[in-house]
Every structure is written in C-alpha cells, then in structure tokens.
Enzyme design. Structure first.
Site, PDB file in Angstrom:
ATOM      1  N   GLY A 286     -12.989   5.597   7.145  1.00  0.00           N
ATOM      2  CA  GLY A 286     -12.163   5.616   5.942  1.00  0.00           C
ATOM      3  C   GLY A 286     -12.214   4.295   5.213  1.00  0.00           C
ATOM      4  O   GLY A 286     -12.900   4.140   4.205  1.00  0.00           O
ATOM      5  N   ARG A 323       1.179  -3.361   3.457  1.00  0.00           N
ATOM      6  CA  ARG A 323       0.741  -3.964   4.704  1.00  0.00           C
ATOM      7  C   ARG A 323       0.614  -5.479   4.570  1.00  0.00           C
ATOM      8  O   ARG A 323       0.988  -6.232   5.476  1.00  0.00           O
ATOM      9  CB  ARG A 323      -0.595  -3.352   5.139  1.00  0.00           C
ATOM     10  N   CYS A 359      12.451  -6.399  -5.315  1.00  0.00           N
ATOM     11  CA  CYS A 359      13.656  -7.222  -5.236  1.00  0.00           C
ATOM     12  C   CYS A 359      14.004  -7.573  -3.793  1.00  0.00           C
ATOM     13  O   CYS A 359      15.053  -7.182  -3.266  1.00  0.00           O
ATOM     14  CB  CYS A 359      14.817  -6.500  -5.920  1.00  0.00           C
TER      15      CYS A 359
END
Length: 455
Positions: A286, A323, A359
């Site tokens: 992938g 990530r 935020c």
C-alpha cells in the site's frame, strides 16, 4: 540506497505552481492533496517487474488510499485490492476491481461479510480459529458451493520492528493464528488436512519500521509451514501464498529505498521455493506504491514567534497528518516551502515550527526545522504523503476534508515558467462543503431537533 525517480522534484514543483495559479489552493480552500499520476503508474510497473516470472496478484491495500479514482487507476495498471471492511470492499467494487482480484482481510469479519465474500467469489484470509468454525458452518449451509479461495492467516511470531503499532508478527499480535504457540502448528496442519477447500495461506509481518530481513523471515517460516501441510496432505493442498505487504518507505529524501525489486531479490535468496512456479503469490503493498507520489499543499495564514523561535501557522495539521502530529518520532515528514505564487523559496534556512490549524498545542508537523523563512501567504508542502495522509481524514475541530487532485506534467515542462501550461489536473475528491459536514453531524432536516423532541 535506491535511486530517486528521475524528474520527480521538477514535476512536484510544476504541480505546486499550477495548483496555486489555477486556484486549487486559495484563501477559501487553503489545503489540498496532490497525487502524481505518473509516479503512481511507475510504482505499479516497478512492482509488477520486480515479481515478474511467477503467477502473482498484487492486491493494493485499500486502507492506504481509500479513493475510488485511485483504485481504478491502479486496477488499470493490473493491480487488485486488499480490503478489510465492508466500506473498503464497496470502494473496490465501485472502482471496477474484479471479484477474483479482491482479497478480504480483517480480524473481525461478521457472518454477513463472510457470506457476501463467498457469494462474490472473493479470496478470504481467515484470521482465527473461531472464524474458521464460523466459515465451516457457512459452507455447510451453502450446500457445496463453488471452490472458495480461502486460507488461514498465520502469525509467524518473528518479532517486531521500530514501530510497535505496525508490527503484526510479535508474540502477542492480535492478527492471525500464532504459529509458535503450544500445539498451534499441529492444529494448523490438521485444519488443512480436514478441509480440502483450504487452498491458501497468508502472513503479514508488519509495515513501516520493519526491516526487510524480518519480513523475509516471516515469509520463509510461512512457506515452510505450507510445505509441511502439503507433505502431510500428500498433495498440493496449499496452492497460493499471500506474503502481505509492508515495504517501508524512505521519508528522508526523494530516494526510493528500498524498492520492490530489492525485496523480491531478498525473498528469492531467502525463500527460493517461493519463485519456482509451484505456488501462486499474492502481495498486499500500500504505502510503498503511493507515498512518494503525493503531497499536501497548504497556505500559511500567519507567522509569529515564541521563545525566540518562528512559528508558521498553516492549514495542514492533524486533520491530514494525524500520525505525524501524534507520533512525530516515527512519522517525520519533509516540508518544502513555496511562495505566494507557488514557486520554491530560496531564502537562507532558519529554525521554525510549522503548526497546523487544530485547536490543541501539539498540532505541529515540524518542530525547530531549518527551512527557508516562511511568511504569511506562502505555502508549505508536506512531502511523501500519497498514502494514509490526505485520504484518511481526522475530523478534529470539524475541519472539512480537503480536495484531492491527480496531476500529470508534460515532459517539456521543467517547472520554471510560471505561465507554462504543462500540468493537467483531474479531481479525485472535491473539497468537502460545509453543508455536507453539517449533514454528517446530524444536522439534516430530520436530525437537528431529534433530541429536543425527547422528554
């Protein structure tokens, strides 16, 4: 060290320049994903060439880029699809991937999913003993259906790499039947002996952070188990070995290293019987197919300084690079800086943070990074993000999903002429409108007052 793809940097710069010029990234739409179609095609061709000479299905891991036009592009290049949910299967079918080129993996398949897979003729990798028992019942219920393409996923338990969350062949991994547990090998041999319709075996050692040698060791152990099962059965019971994917990506430069050819050569040296024609192969790559071909382009809204360090506040953060934001040591990304017209900035590098729009304080994609001085109105590009980034949105602060665009660059376009018409774009996914966000959050006509009606 593998070679960088010739001309990729120039194609990337040309695409950024044209994306800004054509308004794919604007003040109103300040972030977009760009995918180099030529790069994706070359990666697919390289994978096919690396495993040439044997019967092989390259099933792209849909989770790496769950976008129908991307799946269709890869299908046109001869790739199938590895799916791990009803949603991923629906995307693969929408992309026109033939059923015989789809592999179903998941540790939590429902009875309905298994029944559908058998009816469609998908390949199925059974993940556990309990799932196999469930499948026994479904096959008995179906009354001698056509021969299913079914196998067991095994965990060779060869160990983990540097990223624990992506290491799937550890002693206690949640995936597959643990091969080295007491009595497990005997159970596996018996399971195949008792079920002539089990014709495949599958293992996936891990992904980013796993060295090639560890991956090859897992494939070797799986191959040796297949040989034992076939010897016990007295026939070639297992006919296909699914070796998974997981080729790691180099995130430090444009170099493609390791390559699929590197891995295939190591496998041929470690498990020569894998390539002698007795087994069909399946791969499930992938990230390694698309990461290098993608980038996220975002406008810089403001700059400031704190504690003596400059901070650029841009529109690409945790919502597209989750990530990297939450595990920066494992997932560092390169950042390229472009000016307001989309041209590369050449200023002297200075230490800077690149912050995202979310935020919370940790929404940072680069910290204390030496980069050309970034100013408001400039653009930053997060590189090597063609897999798992702009296609896997994190809806923090209800930020909309960005538009995603494929691009192709004419060979004569060297990326230096701001008016050159050498870049062509195709919309993969349009920017998400706010109305759709509201509807997804229960704000439709029948949903907005749903709780208020309860007393």
């Amino acid at each position: 060290m593998g070679a960088g793809e010739s001309g990729f940097g120039a194609r990337r710069d040309a695409a950024v320049r044209e994306a800004v010029r054509r308004g794919l990234v604007t003040a109103d739409r300040p972030v977009a994903g760009l995918l180099d179609v030529c790069g994706a095609r070359r990666a697919a061709a390289g994978l096919r060439a690396a495993f040439g000479g044997v019967e092989v299905l390259h099933a792209f891991a849909v989770k790496a880029a769950p976008l129908v036009p991307v799946l269709r592009l890869l299908a046109d290049e001869g790739l199938g699809a590895e799916v791990a949910s009803p949603g991923e299967l629906a995307l693969a079918r929408a992309a026109g991937v033939p059923a015989e080129s789809v592999v179903l993996d998941s540790p939590a398949k429902t009875t309905a999913e298994l029944r559908e897979a058998l009816a469609l003729g998908l390949a199925v990798n059974v993940d556990s003993r309990e799932e196999l028992t469930r499948l026994d019942a479904l096959l008995a219920e179906a009354g001698a259906p056509r021969s299913p393409a079914v196998g067991l996923r095994v965990n060779p338990q060869v160990g983990g790499g540097s990223i624990g969350a992506l290491s799937t062949a550890t002693e206690t991994s949640k995936f597959g039947v643990a091969m080295r547990d007491e009595g497990a090998r005997q159970w596996l041999v018996r399971a195949y002996a008792e079920r002539p319709w089990l014709s495949r075996i599958h293992a996936h050692v891990g992904s980013q952070g796993c060295p090639l040698e560890l991956m090859a060791a897992g494939v070797r152990d799986t191959y040796e188990l297949a040989e034992e099962i076939n010897a016990t059965a007295g026939e070639r019971r297992i006919r296909t070995i699914d070796i998974g994917g997981g080729l790691p990506v180099n995130f430090t430069s444009d170099d493609i290293a390791p390559t699929h050819a590197d891995y295939a050569r190591l496998l041929a040296a470690t498990v020569p019987g894998l390539f002698d024609g007795r087994y069909g192969l399946v791969t499930e790559f992938g990230r390694s197919l698309l990461a290098k071909s993608g980038l996220i382009l975002a406008r810089v809204e403001y700059t400031k300084s704190a504690g003596g360090r400059r901070i650029a506040v841009a529109h690409a953060g945790a919502q597209v690079a989750v990530r990297t934001v939450f595990a920066p040591e494992s997932w560092p990304l390169r950042v390229a800086v472009f000016d307001g017209r989309g041209l590369p900035k050449r200023a002297e590098p200075v230490p800077q943070d690149v912050a995202g729009p979310c935020c919370f304080a940790g929404d940072l994609v680069a910290v204390d990074r030496l980069l050309p001085r970034i100013d408001a109105g400039d653009h930053v590009a997060l590189l090597d993000t063609g897999a798992y980034y702009f296609s896997n949105h994190y809806a923090y602060n209800t930020l909309p999903r960005p538009g995603v665009y494929g691009f192709a660059v004419d060979e004569q376009d060297d990326g230096t002429d701001a008016d050159a018409p050498g870049v062509r774009f195709a919309t993969v996914r349009p920017p998400q409108p706010l109305e759709e966000l509201v509807a997804e959050s229960g704000g439709g006509a029948s949903g907005a007052g749903a709780l208020s009606a309860l007393r």
